[in-house]
Design a protein around this motif. Structure first.
Motif, mmCIF file in Angstrom:
data_model
loop_
_atom_site.group_PDB
_atom_site.id
_atom_site.type_symbol
_atom_site.label_atom_id
_atom_site.label_comp_id
_atom_site.label_asym_id
_atom_site.label_seq_id
_atom_site.Cartn_x
_atom_site.Cartn_y
_atom_site.Cartn_z
ATOM 1 N N VAL A 1 0.838 -1.197 0.000
ATOM 2 C CA VAL A 1 0.000 0.000 0.000
ATOM 3 C C VAL A 1 0.876 1.252 0.000
ATOM 4 C CG1 VAL A 1 -1.645 1.343 1.370
ATOM 5 C CG2 VAL A 1 -1.992 -1.115 1.058
ATOM 6 N N LYS A 2 1.951 1.238 0.803
ATOM 7 C CA LYS A 2 2.871 2.382 0.817
ATOM 8 C C LYS A 2 3.536 2.579 -0.544
ATOM 9 C CE LYS A 2 4.341 2.827 5.633
ATOM 10 N NZ LYS A 2 5.512 2.856 6.521
ATOM 11 N N VAL A 3 4.032 1.494 -1.118
ATOM 12 C CA VAL A 3 4.700 1.590 -2.418
ATOM 13 C C VAL A 3 3.724 2.093 -3.473
ATOM 14 C CG1 VAL A 3 5.748 0.245 -4.271
ATOM 15 C CG2 VAL A 3 6.462 -0.128 -1.917
ATOM 16 N N THR A 4 2.491 1.567 -3.456
ATOM 17 C CA THR A 4 1.499 1.999 -4.427
ATOM 18 C C THR A 4 1.198 3.479 -4.280
ATOM 19 O OG1 THR A 4 0.507 -0.212 -4.380
ATOM 20 C CG2 THR A 4 -0.811 1.558 -5.324
ATOM 21 N N ALA A 5 1.079 3.950 -3.028
ATOM 22 C CA ALA A 5 0.807 5.372 -2.797
ATOM 23 C C ALA A 5 1.977 6.242 -3.273
ATOM 24 C CB ALA A 5 0.536 5.617 -1.321
ATOM 25 N N LEU A 6 3.198 5.806 -2.984
ATOM 26 C CA LEU A 6 4.371 6.565 -3.429
ATOM 27 C C LEU A 6 4.490 6.560 -4.951
ATOM 28 C CD1 LEU A 6 6.906 5.395 -0.695
ATOM 29 C CD2 LEU A 6 5.889 7.673 -0.915
ATOM 30 N N MET A 7 4.206 5.399 -5.562
ATOM 31 C CA MET A 7 4.200 5.324 -7.020
ATOM 32 C C MET A 7 3.168 6.275 -7.606
ATOM 33 S SD MET A 7 4.552 1.238 -7.773
ATOM 34 C CE MET A 7 4.169 1.491 -9.506
ATOM 35 N N ALA A 8 2.000 6.332 -6.967
ATOM 36 C CA ALA A 8 0.949 7.216 -7.460
ATOM 37 C C ALA A 8 1.407 8.667 -7.434
ATOM 38 C CB ALA A 8 -0.314 7.039 -6.632
ATOM 39 N N ASN A 9 2.162 9.047 -6.403
ATOM 40 C CA ASN A 9 2.652 10.418 -6.346
ATOM 41 C C ASN A 9 3.609 10.726 -7.484
ATOM 42 O OD1 ASN A 9 1.410 11.775 -4.177
ATOM 43 N ND2 ASN A 9 2.547 10.551 -2.721
ATOM 44 N N VAL A 10 4.482 9.780 -7.803
ATOM 45 C CA VAL A 10 5.388 9.991 -8.932
ATOM 46 C C VAL A 10 4.595 10.053 -10.229
ATOM 47 C CG1 VAL A 10 7.364 9.069 -10.187
ATOM 48 C CG2 VAL A 10 7.279 8.861 -7.696
ATOM 49 N N LEU B 1 1.638 11.013 -10.569
ATOM 50 C CA LEU B 1 0.835 12.229 -10.617
ATOM 51 C C LEU B 1 1.591 13.407 -11.220
ATOM 52 C CD1 LEU B 1 -1.029 12.101 -7.208
ATOM 53 C CD2 LEU B 1 -2.008 11.880 -9.483
ATOM 54 N N ILE B 2 2.918 13.266 -11.350
ATOM 55 C CA ILE B 2 3.664 14.320 -12.035
ATOM 56 C C ILE B 2 3.146 14.488 -13.453
ATOM 57 C CG2 ILE B 2 5.952 14.993 -12.878
ATOM 58 C CD1 ILE B 2 7.151 13.488 -10.501
ATOM 59 N N SER B 3 2.655 13.393 -14.043
ATOM 60 C CA SER B 3 2.222 13.459 -15.443
ATOM 61 C C SER B 3 1.060 14.420 -15.653
ATOM 62 C CB SER B 3 1.878 12.059 -15.963
ATOM 63 O OG SER B 3 0.789 11.504 -15.276
ATOM 64 N N PHE C 1 -4.406 18.022 -9.156
ATOM 65 C CA PHE C 1 -3.434 16.943 -9.011
ATOM 66 C C PHE C 1 -2.514 17.132 -7.811
ATOM 67 C CE2 PHE C 1 -4.883 16.816 -13.404
ATOM 68 C CZ PHE C 1 -5.368 15.517 -13.407
ATOM 69 N N VAL C 2 -2.387 18.369 -7.327
ATOM 70 C CA VAL C 2 -1.721 18.557 -6.038
ATOM 71 C C VAL C 2 -2.569 17.928 -4.938
ATOM 72 C CG1 VAL C 2 -1.128 20.275 -4.297
ATOM 73 C CG2 VAL C 2 -0.337 20.569 -6.639
ATOM 74 N N ALA C 3 -3.887 18.135 -4.991
ATOM 75 C CA ALA C 3 -4.780 17.534 -3.993
ATOM 76 C C ALA C 3 -4.721 16.012 -4.058
ATOM 77 C CB ALA C 3 -6.210 18.023 -4.221
ATOM 78 N N LEU C 4 -4.689 15.465 -5.249
ATOM 79 C CA LEU C 4 -4.583 14.014 -5.391
ATOM 80 C C LEU C 4 -3.272 13.505 -4.804
ATOM 81 C CD1 LEU C 4 -6.014 11.524 -6.557
ATOM 82 C CD2 LEU C 4 -4.899 11.999 -8.742
ATOM 83 N N GLY C 5 -2.188 14.233 -5.056
ATOM 84 C CA GLY C 5 -0.901 13.861 -4.487
ATOM 85 C C GLY C 5 -0.882 13.934 -2.973
ATOM 86 N N LEU C 6 -1.512 14.958 -2.405
ATOM 87 C CA LEU C 6 -1.582 15.067 -0.947
ATOM 88 C C LEU C 6 -2.369 13.903 -0.343
ATOM 89 C CD1 LEU C 6 -2.179 18.909 -0.539
ATOM 90 C CD2 LEU C 6 -0.084 17.635 -0.032
ATOM 91 N N GLY C 7 -3.402 13.474 -1.028
ATOM 92 C CA GLY C 7 -4.145 12.310 -0.558
ATOM 93 C C GLY C 7 -3.294 11.056 -0.551
ATOM 94 N N LEU D 1 -9.908 10.728 -3.101
ATOM 95 C CA LEU D 1 -9.592 9.612 -3.993
ATOM 96 C C LEU D 1 -8.180 9.108 -3.754
ATOM 97 C CD1 LEU D 1 -10.611 7.930 -6.455
ATOM 98 C CD2 LEU D 1 -9.488 9.633 -7.911
ATOM 99 N N GLY D 2 -7.228 10.026 -3.578
ATOM 100 C CA GLY D 2 -5.849 9.626 -3.315
ATOM 101 C C GLY D 2 -5.714 8.860 -2.021
ATOM 102 N N LEU D 3 -6.536 9.169 -1.029
ATOM 103 C CA LEU D 3 -6.478 8.502 0.267
ATOM 104 C C LEU D 3 -7.066 7.097 0.222
ATOM 105 C CD1 LEU D 3 -5.663 8.913 3.225
ATOM 106 C CD2 LEU D 3 -7.898 9.949 3.624
ATOM 107 N N ALA D 4 -8.080 6.883 -0.601
ATOM 108 C CA ALA D 4 -8.817 5.612 -0.577
ATOM 109 C C ALA D 4 -8.454 4.641 -1.692
ATOM 110 C CB ALA D 4 -10.322 5.905 -0.631
ATOM 111 N N ASN D 5 -8.007 5.136 -2.840
ATOM 112 C CA ASN D 5 -7.973 4.301 -4.036
ATOM 113 C C ASN D 5 -6.986 3.140 -3.947
ATOM 114 O OD1 ASN D 5 -9.142 4.100 -6.777
ATOM 115 N ND2 ASN D 5 -7.001 4.271 -7.392
#
Length: 410
Positions: A141-150, A152-154, A266-272, A327-331
């Motif tokens: 879950v941590k790796v997936t969240a960190l991957m999502a943040n990277v 989200l740069i797109s 996308f900043v909000a998504l990254g914060l989630g 969405l970033g917190l739950a997905n």
């Protein structure tokens, strides 16, 4: 002959992270294949002599392509291994991006967008499964969240980079840049990707594929989880697909301003996602989903202000930003729980999940596009709220049947 058992990783270090970082670089390349071209889509449709209704069609074709091969890639990677299938897919994606230099009409452009979408198939059906198998639950879950943040740069830099690039070069060269990024990712995956599903003996049989998919899609809990993820993502994907029309065509923004107004979302998504990475091993997973659901619903309800202010695109940006945090917190939690809701091979389960979600996204984008021509921003808000209600219903039923165990071993 039985397969050797891959032991999931629980401790992260830089050597271990090379695999997920390479994976997310490829995921990033597939995302910017959509995001960088968004500010250029008005130029694409003008060059090919078609109307603004074609602007989101390129994105829906891309997402439809992302669902087209998953039925095969999941079982194939279960049989022959994740590594060779993913490396082949990345190479094909590079070639399809370079082929954009040859398109000369809107139909060939849309067809090629569909083919480029195959790159998403390899991310969802093979890459995600390998990441989830490679790590224990809390770490995954941590790796997936960190991957999502990277990743989200797109959507943060993609529209801006695309807007800048089309000022100085033809829009086709956007895809040359994307191909270069994907080629770098291929090298990293070749060096660092472990084989989490070693090859099994025996041929890949159509009957066995059908039985596995029937078992997965007949699993009520899996379907609830997949529908939760699909419904949760529709407003964001619809925003990405329709925002060039909302902000550039209707609000009269420049491509650069369009890119800047994507930043709050996308900043909000990254914060989630950062909040999820912080609390993944501190709170029960059901609690994380519940915490995310509040902002999701509140943000979507906020967009309904466009029923009284039809030209109030600011309400949409604000509402979608608040929704994106939830969405970033739950997905990522929902994804992990859904993937391990079935005992079938994780390539097949991941492919099933990808097909359900990507087809739902494509249909959602097209639904917004069709109604937007007549009812504008209010239609976007109504469809988004309907998707939010479906998410809330399905996710609650899904979590109600959550098994008592904390860890689901790959």
């Amino acid at each position: 002959m039985s397969r050797p058992i891959f032991q999931p990783i629980s401790v992260l270090d830089w050597r271990v992270l090379l695999f997920p970082l390479s994976m997310v670089l490829y995921e990033f390349a597939t995302y910017i294949a959509n995001d960088m071209i968004l500010p250029g889509m008005p130029a694409v449709v003008r060059e090919f002599g078609v109307g603004e209704a074609w602007v989101p069609t390129g994105m829906s074709a891309f997402l439809a392509g992302g669902a087209a091969l998953q039925w095969l890639l999941g079982p194939l990677s279960d049989r022959v291994g994740r590594r060779p299938v993913l490396l082949f897919g990345v190479a094909c994606f590079v070639a399809s991006c370079l082929a954009t230099l040859l398109v000369r009409d809107i139909w060939s452009f849309v067809a090629l967008r569909f083919v480029q979408g195959f790159g998403l198939c390899f991310v969802v059906a093979v890459g995600y499964a390998a990441i989830q198998e490679a790590f224990v639950e809390a770490t995954a879950v941590k790796v997936t969240a960190l991957m999502a943040n990277v990743a989200l740069i797109s959507p943060l830099i993609g529209p801006l980079a695309g807007a800048v690039m089309i000022e100085y070069a033809p829009w086709r060269w956007i895809f040359v840049v994307i191909a270069a990024v994907a080629a770098i990712a291929w090298v990293g995956l070749w060096r660092a990707m472990p084989e989490t599903a070693p090859p099994a003996s025996g041929p890949l049989r159509a009957g066995a594929i059908w039985r596995d998919y029937r078992a997965v899609l007949g699993n009520r809990r899996f379907l609830l989880g997949a529908l939760s993820i699909a419904a949760a993502g529709i407003p964001l994907l619809a925003w990405i697909g329709q925002s060039p029309v909302i902000l550039i065509e209707r609000a009269g923004m420049s491509p650069l301003d369009f890119g800047l107004w994507q930043i709050p979302v996308f900043v909000a998504l990254g914060l989630g996602n950062l909040a999820l990475a912080r609390y993944a091993d501190r709170l029960p997973v059901q609690r994380l989903v519940a915490l995310g659901s509040g902002p999701v619903i509140a943000g979507l309800v906020l967009t309904l202000a466009t029923l009284w202010q039809p030209a109030g695109w600011g309400w949409i940006v604000g509402g979608i930003s608040l929704y994106a945090f939830g969405l970033g917190l739950a997905n990522a939690v929902l994804y992990r729980l859904t993937l391990f809701s079935s005992e079938i091979g994780k390539g097949t389960v991941s492919a099933s999940l990808g097909m359900v979600t990507l087809l739902a996204y494509s249909l959602g984008i097209e639904l917004v596009k069709i109604g937007y021509a007549h009812w504008g921003n209010a239609w976007f808000a109504l469809v988004s709220c309907a998707a939010g209600a479906a998410y809330l219903h399905c996710s609650r039923r899904f979590l109600r049947h959550r098994p008592g165990t904390v860890e689901s071993a790959p």
